[in-house]
Each structure stands twice: as structure tokens, then as C-alpha cells.
Design an enzyme around this catalytic site. Structure first.
Site: not given
Length: 567
Positions: A105, A178, A308, A466-467
């Protein structure tokens, strides 16, 4: 129709034989196939005679991983392993998650995307070209899947990849990365996910001039042509997989917002750069609120880089402020948005619709000091506003200067400073400097991983926004209750779940959990999201214990017996 099926007893039955078994990554065990399996699946002579355990295979695979000369080659080796043996890949990944997450990632996935056409090994996922819009249905049917086979799709058009921009068809690797995190963190079954790249062309001159580039060699399609293709894609994919979650990734600002406005209330979908980023940022803010004792509704927030992601952060915090009792306008009044033009104000003509709610009135700033270009500087904004929270999503390296940070710290006892741009080289400031400039008072979250900072006898753990702490649990929670759509409370409860796990007992503790707790966090988020979906009446499964639903849904990287269907 798949050539294999997971049976109720946990075994896998398949009609495949011989090399077809070995080339199917979800079935392949390599040297771990038992003697009985080798006999029944016609594998005699196709494997070395020794039967190894999964643990022995992991040991060898880790040795091979460590021998790779650089991070890009490590990424390639892991992707190759995934394409050969799914169980071994995920067992290796979960055993070494903290070490390997930055490889599969961010940040290494960014390099793999840039080198995609030159490092290409084999296709992985669904490639849909805007030039073949009339063949979308055929392309989806070519997957050979039934409508119940897919729970989750990660979809990108690659226009705005991480901090590196437009990389065309190579964006498939962000979807692959992802999905690897979805499985490693939340245990979503890797046989039930699908990476998708929508090849709209590219405006990247380097790609257009590269003779080996694998994508469409024309400028990006935009406007109504773009929207028509998206509408057709959404129709076709939701018809084929009506219960699947659609996760959008790394779209351009305008398209990302348009798609969520158009489809967010109609299908189960979210955009990770908007909602996912917003949730993890809100989680860090909620932890800071707990540490400082200053209520969320009393925070003053400067968003440096209101694209965004930046406005996604603001929107999520704004919604949480409203849950604390502020009106919509009162909550908007807690924000100041700043980009390359300076502070966003009502007289600016080229603002995006999603930025409009955050503009400030000209009357408010008429006495503020302006520079030679008649622009308000970030330093002047900090002097005037005295923000409690400074969020960076600009991609402007070192934009948070010593003077800016020290000015902020003059007015706030515990300033919350979040340089969230990634990769690391694009961070608005580095934690070591922020700690030094604020004499250890700042509460910090970053977009990229940073080592702990030693200052005045204290160790400051740096929380990474971190998403990966958010989207796996969001996805799992929504999937297990078959949610019809995401609601505001589902996102809010996800942030609360993350914040509750962050350690805040000592001076050097972080605003966010440690990556070693990723699986624990993901399960907590999944339970919170599923519970919120039930309470909001968007869950379609019969009411059940959501804890049990989540536990039962978690896929484990262990070998299951593989049986021939004619047994």
C-alpha cells in the site's frame, strides 16, 4: 460460473485438475498439497515430492521477500505471490503486517503504479475502456462470475493517484493494494472482491509518449462523455452484482464529488478519498478533543489544500459538529479554507461547488494584511484566526513553516497539526520540527509513516492518518448487514471506534492507533458501522447480533481441504 465452490464444511470443491489447479491462486497450495489431494486432483509429477506446512512455506516466502533489492521489487514479489497462492500471500502479510503494509500500500504502491507498464507481469482485475463503452456488459460477463460472487469492488479512473497525479491504466494497482488491505485488516474474503480500472485516457505526457504504455493513448475523456460512461458502468456493474459495495478511489476532485452526489443515496457506495479520509481525520480530531478537553464545536479549523480530500475532512468534522448541536451555518463558520490563491473568499469566481460552503466573507478580512499579490498569507491567516487545528492536504512540501507553527502555538496550548499530504516528501512539515517548534506541545497526525520523535526525554509516537484504519471496517460492516447505502452516523461511528482505541495516557502517545492494531481497529469499526446501519434502518439482513455477524464473516488465511467434485 466459477470452477470451485466453498462448501458448508469449509472445504473447497473443484472441477479443475492438474495444472489448472496450480494456476488458480485461490486453490493453489503449492508444496502444501497433501498426498491425498495430489492423487485426487491429478497433481502427481507436477510438484516436488516433499509436503510442506503453511508455516514452512511462510518462512521460505519471507526469506525470498527479504532478498528483494528494493521496495519496488518487494512489491512485485508480493504481487506475484498473490497471483500464485492467495492463502500463502495473506498469511505472510498478516504475520508481517507492519513491515509489509507500506510495501503493498502507501507509499510503495505509488512507485508500482508509475512503473506499471514496464513491470507488468499479468493482468489482475477488470480493465474497462471508455473506447469500448458498447462492450461493457461483455467485459463484465467475461469474468465468468455469478451475481452472488462479489461483495466488494474497488474502482479507480487513476486521475489523481495518491500525491502523484494521473497514471492511467497503472491505477489498477491502487485498487489491488486497497483490496489487499481489506483482506489483511478486516478479513474480507479475497475470492469475493474485484479491482477495476476505468481507462478514460490520460493527460500524463510521459505515458502518452511511452511505447510500452498499456493504456489508451489519448487525453482524458471529460465532461458529459465521462459522466455517460460512469452512468453506464454503474448500471452494468450494479445489475451484475446488485449486493456489492462500490468503493471509488483516486478520482479527480470534480468527478469524485459528482459521482457521490449522483449515486451516494442510491446504491451502497463511498469514496475513500472523501469519506474515508474524512473519517480518519475526524478520529484524530476526536482523540485530540479528549486530550485537550476543548469540545469539538469550539474548535477553529484551517484546511490548507481544500481539494477533494481537504474538503472531505472538513465535511466530516462539520457533520460531527452538527451532531454536537451546532447549526449548519454555525459549523461552517468554524472553518477557513486556503489554497494556492490564498483564503477562499466570496469574490473568487473559479471555486468548485464543494468548496462554496467554506468561503469567507470579504468584510471579515478587509483589515487583514495582504502581500504584494494582494493575497493573505498562511501566516496572516493563523495570526488572525488563531486556529486550534491545522490540516494540510496540499501536497506542498514544508508549507507549514517554523514561523507559522510557532505563531499557532502562541495562542493554543495544545495545537493540533496534521500534515496529511503523502508520500512523505510532500508533507507540509515533518513531526520532528513540529515537536521542536512547539516545545513538545503539538498533537500530530501525518499522512505518511514517520518514526517516533525523541524530545526532552519523551518519546512522541506519530500517528499516521492512514485510511487503512477506516475503509476495511467500513466495508466489512456494510457488507455483513447488506446495507443499502452509507449514512452519516455510519461514518461518525467509524471515527468514534478508531478514536476509542488510540492510547492517550502518556505525554508521547499518538492521536491514532498503531498499525500493529489494524485488525483490532478494523473489527471495532465494522461492528460500529454495522450497528449504525441497523439503527438507521438501512440494513437488509434480519436483525442479528452484529458482533457475531462480523466474527463469522472474517476470512482466515489457512489452507482448506480441496476436493475433486467427482469425489
Amino acid at each position: 460460473m466459477r470452477a470451485y465452490k466453498v462448501e458448508k464444511d469449509g472445504s473447497i470443491s473443484t472441477s479443475l485438475k492438474g495444472k489448472s489447479v496450480l494456476s488458480t491462486s485461490y486453490l493453489n497450495k503449492g508444496s502444501a498439497f497433501t498426498e491425498e489431494e495430489r492423487e485426487n486432483l491429478h497433481l502427481q509429477g507436477l510438484l516436488p515430492p516433499m509436503v510442506l506446512t503453511l508455516e514452512e512455506q511462510v518462512k521460505r516466502a519471507y526469506e525470498q521477500f527479504k532478498k528483494a533489492p528494493n521496495d519496488l521489487q518487494k512489491n512485485n514479489s508480493l504481487n506475484d505471490l498473490h497471483n500464485r497462492n492467495v492463502v500463502l500471500f495473506y498469511r505472510l502479510l498478516t504475520d508481517h503486517l507492519s513491515e509489509m503494509l507500506p510495501i503493498i500500500y502507501t507509499p510503495t504502491v505509488g512507485q508500482s503504479i508509475q512503473e506499471y507498464s514496464h513491470e507488468y507481469h499479468r493482468p489482475d482485475g477488470l480493465y474497462l475502456s471508455v473506447n469500448e463503452a458498447d462492450r461493457l456488459s461483455d467485459a463484465i460477463e467475461n469474468l465468468g462470475l455469478d451475481s452472488e460472487d462479489i461483495d466488494l469492488l474497488v474502482v479507480t479512473d487513476s486521475e489523481s493517484i495518491l500525491g502523484i497525479g494521473d497514471w492511467g491504466v497503472g491505477g489498477i494497482n491502487i485498487a489491488v493494494g486497497k483490496l489487499a488491505v481489506y483482506t489483511a485488516a478486516a478479513g474480507i474474503d479475497p475470492s469475493r472482491v474485484l479491482p477495476v480500472v476505468l481507462d478514460m485516457g490520460t493527460n500524463n505526457k510521459k505515458l502518452l509518449e511511452d511505447p510500452l504504455y498499456l493504456g489508451n493513448r489519448h487525453e482524458r475523456v471529460k465532461g458529459e462523455d465521462y459522466n455517460r460512461f460512469i452512468a453506464q458502468f454503474v448500471k452494468e456493474i450494479t445489475t451484475k452484482f446488485p449486493k456489492a459495495l462500490l468503493h471509488w478511489e483516486d478520482l479527480g476532485n470534480i468527478n469524485a464529488r459528482h459521482i457521490m452526489k449522483e449515486y451516494g443515496d442510491k446504491i451502497l457506495t463511498f469514496n475513500d478519498d472523501i469519506q474515508g479520509t474524512g473519517v480518519i481525520t475526524l478520529a484524530a480530531v476526536l482523540t485530540a478533543v479528549r486530550i485537550t478537553g476543548t469540545p469539538l464545536k469550539d474548535q477553529r479549523v484551517v484546511v490548507f489544500g481544500p481539494g477533494s480530500a481537504g474538503i472531505g475532512n472538513a465535511d466530516r468534522i462539520h457533520s460531527a459538529m452538527m451532531l454536537e448541536g451546532l447549526s449548519e451555518e454555525e459549523a461552517y463558520d468554524r472553518f477557513w479554507a486556503y489554497d494556492y490563491r490564498g483564503l477562499l473568499t466570496e469574490d473568487m469566481e473559479d471555486l468548485a461547488p464543494f468548496q462554496q460552503p467554506y468561503v469567507r466573507q470579504n468584510e471579515e478580512i478587509k483589515e487583514w494584511e495582504k502581500d504584494d499579490e494582494n493575497k493573505i498569507s498562511l501566516l496572516e491567516l493563523v495570526k488572525q484566526v488563531k486556529p486550534t487545528i491545522l490540516i494540510g492536504t496540499s501536497g506542498v512540501t514544508d508549507a507549514f513553516t517554523e514561523e507559522v507553527i510557532k505563531e499557532m502555538a502562541k495562542h493554543v496550548e495544545r495545537p493540533v497539526i496534521m500534515p496529511l499530504s503523502n508520500p512523505t516528501k510532500l508533507a507540509e512539515a515533518v513531526p520532528e520540527n513540529i515537536i521542536k517548534w512547539t516545545e513538545g506541545k503539538a498533537l500530530i497526525a501525518t499522512g505518511s509513516p514517520f518514526e517516533p520523535v525523541e524530545y526532552n526525554g519523551h518519546t512522541y509516537e506519530i500517528g499516521q492518518a492512514n485510511n487503512a484504519f477506516v475503509f476495511p471496517g467500513l466495508g466489512l460492516g456494510a457488507i455483513v448487514v447488506r446495507a443499502q447505502k452509507f449514512t452519516e452516523s455510519m461514518f461518525a461511528e467509524a471515527a468514534n471506534a478508531v478514536a476509542r482505541i488510540a492510547e492517550t495516557d502518556t505525554k508521547g502517545d499518538t492521536l491514532l492507533p498503531n498499525i500493529k492494531d489494524l485488525q483490532k481497529v478494523s473489527k471495532a469499526v465494522a461492528v460500529a458501522v454495522a450497528d449504525a446501519a441497523v439503527k438507521d434502518n438501512v440494513a437488509t439482513v434480519a436483525e442479528q447480533n452484529v458482533n457475531e455477524l462480523v466474527e463469522a464473516a472474517v476470512w482466515q488465511p489457512v489452507y482448506k481441504p480441496v476436493k475433486a467434485k467427482n469425489e
